[in-house]
Scaffold this active site. Structure first.
Site, PDB file in Angstrom:
ATOM      1  N   ARG A 230       0.849  -1.184   0.000  1.00 37.11           N
ATOM      2  CA  ARG A 230       0.000   0.000   0.000  1.00 37.11           C
ATOM      3  C   ARG A 230       0.889   1.240   0.000  1.00 37.11           C
ATOM      4  O   ARG A 230       1.949   1.265   0.645  1.00 37.11           O
ATOM      5  CB  ARG A 230      -0.934   0.033   1.213  1.00 37.11           C
ATOM      6  CG  ARG A 230      -2.080  -0.948   1.162  1.00 37.11           C
ATOM      7  CD  ARG A 230      -3.078  -0.586   0.082  1.00 37.11           C
ATOM      8  NE  ARG A 230      -4.262  -1.441   0.088  1.00 37.11           N
ATOM      9  CZ  ARG A 230      -4.433  -2.500  -0.690  1.00 37.11           C
ATOM     10  NH1 ARG A 230      -3.485  -2.853  -1.539  1.00 37.11           N
ATOM     11  NH2 ARG A 230      -5.548  -3.215  -0.630  1.00 37.11           N
ATOM     12  N   GLU A 259      -4.326   7.329  -5.058  1.00 38.73           N
ATOM     13  CA  GLU A 259      -4.582   6.791  -6.392  1.00 38.73           C
ATOM     14  C   GLU A 259      -5.892   7.347  -6.957  1.00 38.73           C
ATOM     15  O   GLU A 259      -6.864   7.504  -6.223  1.00 38.73           O
ATOM     16  CB  GLU A 259      -4.643   5.267  -6.326  1.00 38.73           C
ATOM     17  CG  GLU A 259      -3.334   4.652  -5.856  1.00 38.73           C
ATOM     18  CD  GLU A 259      -3.413   3.151  -5.650  1.00 38.73           C
ATOM     19  OE1 GLU A 259      -4.470   2.551  -5.988  1.00 38.73           O
ATOM     20  OE2 GLU A 259      -2.450   2.572  -5.160  1.00 38.73           O
ATOM     21  N   HIS A 277      -1.266   0.163  -9.974  1.00 36.46           N
ATOM     22  CA  HIS A 277      -1.927  -0.754  -9.038  1.00 36.46           C
ATOM     23  C   HIS A 277      -2.566  -1.936  -9.776  1.00 36.46           C
ATOM     24  O   HIS A 277      -3.765  -2.185  -9.667  1.00 36.46           O
ATOM     25  CB  HIS A 277      -2.979  -0.022  -8.207  1.00 36.46           C
ATOM     26  CG  HIS A 277      -3.293  -0.736  -6.919  1.00 36.46           C
ATOM     27  ND1 HIS A 277      -3.763  -0.085  -5.806  1.00 36.46           N
ATOM     28  CD2 HIS A 277      -3.201  -2.052  -6.561  1.00 36.46           C
ATOM     29  CE1 HIS A 277      -3.968  -0.955  -4.824  1.00 36.46           C
ATOM     30  NE2 HIS A 277      -3.626  -2.161  -5.273  1.00 36.46           N
TER      31      HIS A 277
END
Length: 314
Positions: A230, A259, A277
């Site tokens: 993360r 994000e 991601h």
């Protein structure tokens, strides 16, 4: 009106039919605007929510869903799901820990190879008509540190040790008795014992900015960082400074603080590899994660224990 499952995840449309057996209609709302609209218009109907850790489900949203019974999180992390609000309402929360471990581990190794062997810059140079031969380190014999030795960390360790002849060490909240890898007592100690440091730990308050200036300094000017955990695990300002000043050799990042926003300072650096991601995304892992949600929903509505409950103590 039909009871509904609110789907907030944006990458699983092809696999949504797997959920048809749960007996709930589907409301797909993958954007902030559609999410707010769905909760406002259909709040009474929504019995279940499918989300991801970064997307979460917040206290005010839970409050606006008076008949919500279960929150299913795809993937291991559930850092933005308000567990306290769910616990007060007696709402069950599940996750998909370990289901996409193979895909994430593959991506972690791909990022490490691309970073250490300078693949993106070499590719770009050839496309520009250049023929620059730069000496880069190999992986064999190097020391790999893994922060977070869960299912993903174990899969990375296996690939590194057996596939690349690397020495593996790790840091967890607690040492594991079922592995032979060396345990480091802290993230700082792990960084000091590593040539390459891979972050595979969930987000949340317990790991927030665990990788800070001191840890990066311990990793050193020849050290490389890979983050498929993360974005919150890293103090981003400290990382940018370390990269700019070459206090570490480079970083490969699949996750970020906000994000899909990525700091321009990171984009400008030549010693950084960035992906959006996608570590956990593969047809196999996506199908498996959605199937885990379906299995949890089926167990819940059959009055049986869910398969992967998130601990709700505290």
């Amino acid at each position: 009106m039909t009871d509904a499952l609110l789907v907030l995840v944006e990458t699983i449309n092809d696999y949504l039919p797997i959920l048809d057996g749960c007996g709930l209609g589907r409301i797909v709302a993958p954007t902030p605007a559609s999410r707010a609209e769905a909760i406002q218009l259909h709040g009474e109907r929504i019995r279940a929510v499918l989300t991801r850790g970064p997307l979460g489900l917040y206290a005010e949203e839970i409050e606006a869903l008076p008949n919500l019974q279960i929150i299913c999180v795809i993937g291991a992390g559930y850092e933005h799901v308000d567990l306290q609000a769910a616990r007060k309402r007696g709402i069950t929360v599940t996750n998909g820990a370990g289901v996409n471990a193979s895909a994430v581990a593959d991506h972690a190794m791909a990022l490490l190879l691309a970073l250490v062997r300078n693949i993106p810059n070499a590719d770009a140079g050839v496309r520009r008509g250049e023929w620059s031969k730069v000496m880069r380190p190999s992986l064999a014999g190097k020391r790999l540190g893994i922060l977070g030795l869960g299912a993903v960390g174990l899969a990375i360790a296996k690939r590194a040790a057996l596939g690349f002849d690397m020495t593996v060490s790790y840091h967890n909240r607690q040492p594991r008795s079922d592995v032979s890898y060396s345990y480091s007592a802290s993230a700082l100690a792990l960084a000091g014992a590593s040539d390459f440091l891979v972050l595979a730990t969930p987000g949340g308050a317990a790991t927030a900015q665990l990788i800070d200036k001191a840890v990066l300094q311990a990793l050193g000017c020849e050290g490389f960082l890979v983050n498929i955990g993360r974005g919150s695990v890293v103090a981003t300002a400290d990382l940018i400074e370390a990269l700019q000043q070459r206090q570490i050799a480079g970083a490969a990042l699949d996750v970020f603080d906000d994000e899909p926003s990525v700091p321009d300072e990171l984009k400008a650096l030549s010693n950084v590899v960035l992906t959006p991601h996608v570590a956990g995304l593969s047809p196999e892992s996506t199908r498996a994660t959605v199937q885990m949600v379906a299995d949890n929903l089926a167990a819940f509505y059959a009055g049986k224990p869910v398969l992967t409950p998130v601990p709700m103590s505290g």
